[in-house]
Design a protein around this motif. Structure first.
Motif, PDB file in Angstrom:
ATOM      1  N   GLU A 235       0.828  -1.207   0.000  1.00 33.56           N
ATOM      2  CA  GLU A 235       0.000   0.000   0.000  1.00 33.56           C
ATOM      3  C   GLU A 235       0.861   1.256   0.000  1.00 33.56           C
ATOM      4  OE1 GLU A 235      -3.632   2.056   2.593  1.00 33.56           O
ATOM      5  OE2 GLU A 235      -2.481   0.382   3.432  1.00 33.56           O
TER       6      GLU A 235
ATOM      7  N   GLU B 152       2.799   1.582  -3.456  1.00 32.49           N
ATOM      8  CA  GLU B 152       1.960   1.918  -4.604  1.00 32.49           C
ATOM      9  C   GLU B 152       1.393   3.332  -4.528  1.00 32.49           C
ATOM     10  OE1 GLU B 152       0.256  -2.419  -6.109  1.00 32.49           O
ATOM     11  OE2 GLU B 152      -0.990  -1.161  -4.805  1.00 32.49           O
ATOM     12  N   ASN B 153       1.225   3.850  -3.315  1.00 33.64           N
ATOM     13  CA  ASN B 153       0.577   5.153  -3.145  1.00 33.64           C
ATOM     14  C   ASN B 153       1.554   6.310  -3.006  1.00 33.64           C
ATOM     15  OD1 ASN B 153      -1.944   3.947  -3.254  1.00 33.64           O
ATOM     16  ND2 ASN B 153      -2.081   3.684  -1.031  1.00 33.64           N
ATOM     17  N   ASN B 154       2.859   6.017  -3.049  1.00 32.58           N
ATOM     18  CA  ASN B 154       3.838   7.083  -2.879  1.00 32.58           C
ATOM     19  C   ASN B 154       4.952   6.947  -3.920  1.00 32.58           C
ATOM     20  OD1 ASN B 154       3.118   8.398  -0.058  1.00 32.58           O
ATOM     21  ND2 ASN B 154       2.948   6.183   0.198  1.00 32.58           N
ATOM     22  N   GLU B 155       5.262   8.057  -4.556  1.00 34.09           N
ATOM     23  CA  GLU B 155       6.391   8.048  -5.489  1.00 34.09           C
ATOM     24  C   GLU B 155       7.721   8.063  -4.737  1.00 34.09           C
ATOM     25  OE1 GLU B 155       6.094  11.249  -8.214  1.00 34.09           O
ATOM     26  OE2 GLU B 155       4.243  10.527  -9.153  1.00 34.09           O
TER      27      GLU B 155
END
Length: 471
Positions: free
Chosen positions: A278, A281-284
């Protein structure tokens, strides 16, 4: 500590046996209400009479402050319960609480849900008993004092026993109480919790004074390692295993710190929970620990010395490191939460020509009740400093922990007792308030019923999530 646990258990047994024998010997003064035994006496009534006459001129105007405190506490506990339910249902249930139903005493739920675990010392029966005695006696005496101030008869006082625990009670004349003006009734109902606030302040001052006189800085507490920002797309290896896709990473990470290599050949470290799918996938970009001496040595605990030189503040730590050549191997001594010392042989790094250890002191300021508690404690106890007793270590720590629990249990009881439910002072307090506003007993009963159902609904929501998470 093990010896104190044995003592505490022995004291629990002895107190329980003594309470049973006292109750049995004086059973003529006992009345049973369900699981609770009430031991009726006349102790304290004369003192209430004397104090109400002696300080009547002060107590009568103070009664307005008492009533105001009741409303503040009621608002506070309703906010806290609502906040607790929101935290409980909107975040994962902590592992320590998964097997415990949420309808339980505020401890252990309160510290965990409000991120206050580090402020709470262990709770032993001895601490709880002394704190409960201070809470109960001040609370009930104040009920009786204000009742006598308004010429309402106090029929009996006494102790309430339930298992190994006890509380105190004051029995006013219910008929006189019901006929008294609403303002008088409100002040009587809120008097107990106001006394707990007074005890909270008094023992809080005593705690701060005792700490300042009995403890001194003896180490530095760091709460992180030095950190760097990493592009998620640059992660190429977890440990020695090559990474070809983000979805592989969670399966490769281990418990503890994981070595991370990026495409530019830099090395970082991260705990398992920082590398979930999670988060990836949600943070560059994500924050990882730098490849620093402290993290590679898995340095933990409060730093008390480096190569034998005492470390009692962040300034001393910086000064000691400044005098050491970069690349030199030093002995870093720490002390853990169990008061055990550990030595680490650490080769210091080089940062801008100075010796570099790689630890961090990050402020975690929070709002709400947790932030308020943190700010209050930091006035006399720096969270980044490890303090050691200046005299008999175990006994000084015992007194400090005891005072701490007297402080915290007083404020918790004050809050909980103003919850607007029938068995607590807050129930009647809420009903009289609505009755005074509307002048309609029917509306007051409906409002009282609604707020009761609202609280039950909140508890049911918590129980629902807890039950679902069991499977």
């Amino acid at each position: 500590m093990a010896s104190f646990i044995v003592y505490d258990l022995v004291f629990l047994v002895l107190f329980s046996v003594s309470a049973f024998l006292i109750l049995r010997k004086n059973k003529q003064n006992l009345k049973r209400q369900g699981w609770i035994f009430l031991y009726h006496t006349k102790v304290g009534i004369k003192l209430m009479d004397w104090a109400s006459m002696k300080f009547g001129k002060l107590l009568k105007p103070l009664s307005y402050v008492v009533i105001a405190s009741g409303y503040a506490l009621m608002g506070g506990i309703l906010w806290m319960i609502t906040k607790t339910v929101w935290i409980y249902v909107s975040t994962p249930i902590p592992d320590q609480l998964k097997n415990l139903p949420p309808i339980a005493p505020l401890i252990p739920y309160f510290p965990k849900l409000f991120n206050l675990e580090s402020f709470f010392p262990p709770l032993y029966f001895t601490y709880f008993l002394v704190a409960l005695a201070v809470v109960a006696l001040s609370h009930e005496f104040s009920h009786g004092l204000i009742a006598r101030l308004w010429k309402i008869k106090v029929k009996t006082t006494g102790l309430a026993f339930f298992g190994p625990f006890f509380g105190a009670f004051v029995e006013p004349d219910e008929k006189q109480m019901a006929k008294a003006p609403k303002k008088h009734q409100l002040s009587i109902l809120a008097a107990g919790t106001f006394a707990n606030i007074v005890m909270f302040v008094l023992f809080g001052v005593l705690l701060a004074l005792f700490f300042s006189l009995s403890f001194a800085p003896a180490g530095v507490i760091f709460n992180s390692y030095s950190q760097g920002i990493v592009n998620v797309s640059q992660i190429t290896h977890i440990g020695n295993v090559s990474v070809t896709s983000l979805s592989e990473i969670p399966g490769l990470v281990q418990e503890g710190l994981n070595k991370i290599t990026t495409s530019d050949k830099k090395i970082y470290y991260a705990p398992k929970e920082a590398l979930t799918l999670e988060i990836l996938e949600n943070n560059e970009q994500i924050i990882l620990f730098d490849d620093a001496p402290a993290v590679k040595a898995n340095l933990v605990g409060a730093i008390t010395s480096i190569d034998g030189k005492m470390i009692r503040s962040q300034q001393e730590l910086s000064s000691v490191l400044y005098d050491i050549e970069p690349g030199k191997t030093v002995v870093v001594t720490t002390i853990d939460s169990e008061k055990q010392a550990h030595n680490y042989d650490i080769k210091l790094g080089n940062r801008n020509g100075s010796a570099y250890l790689g630890i961090g002191f990050y402020s975690r300021e929070t709002g709400g009740f947790g932030g308020l508690v943190s700010k209050g404690i930091s006035k006399f106890k720096n969270p980044n400093i490890y303090y050691a007793p200046t005299w008999d270590g175990d006994f000084a720590q015992f007194i400090y922990d005891l005072l701490w629990w007297v402080v915290i249990i007083n404020i918790l009881v004050a809050l909980m007792n103003m919850l607007p439910v029938s068995i607590l002072d807050g129930g009647r307090f809420f009903y009289l308030t609505i009755l005074g506003i509307t002048g309609n007993a029917s509306w007051a009963k409906k409002a009282y019923s609604w707020v009761t159902w609202f609280i039950l609904l909140l508890l049911a929501i918590m129980m629902g999530k807890w039950f679902v998470n069991l499977f």
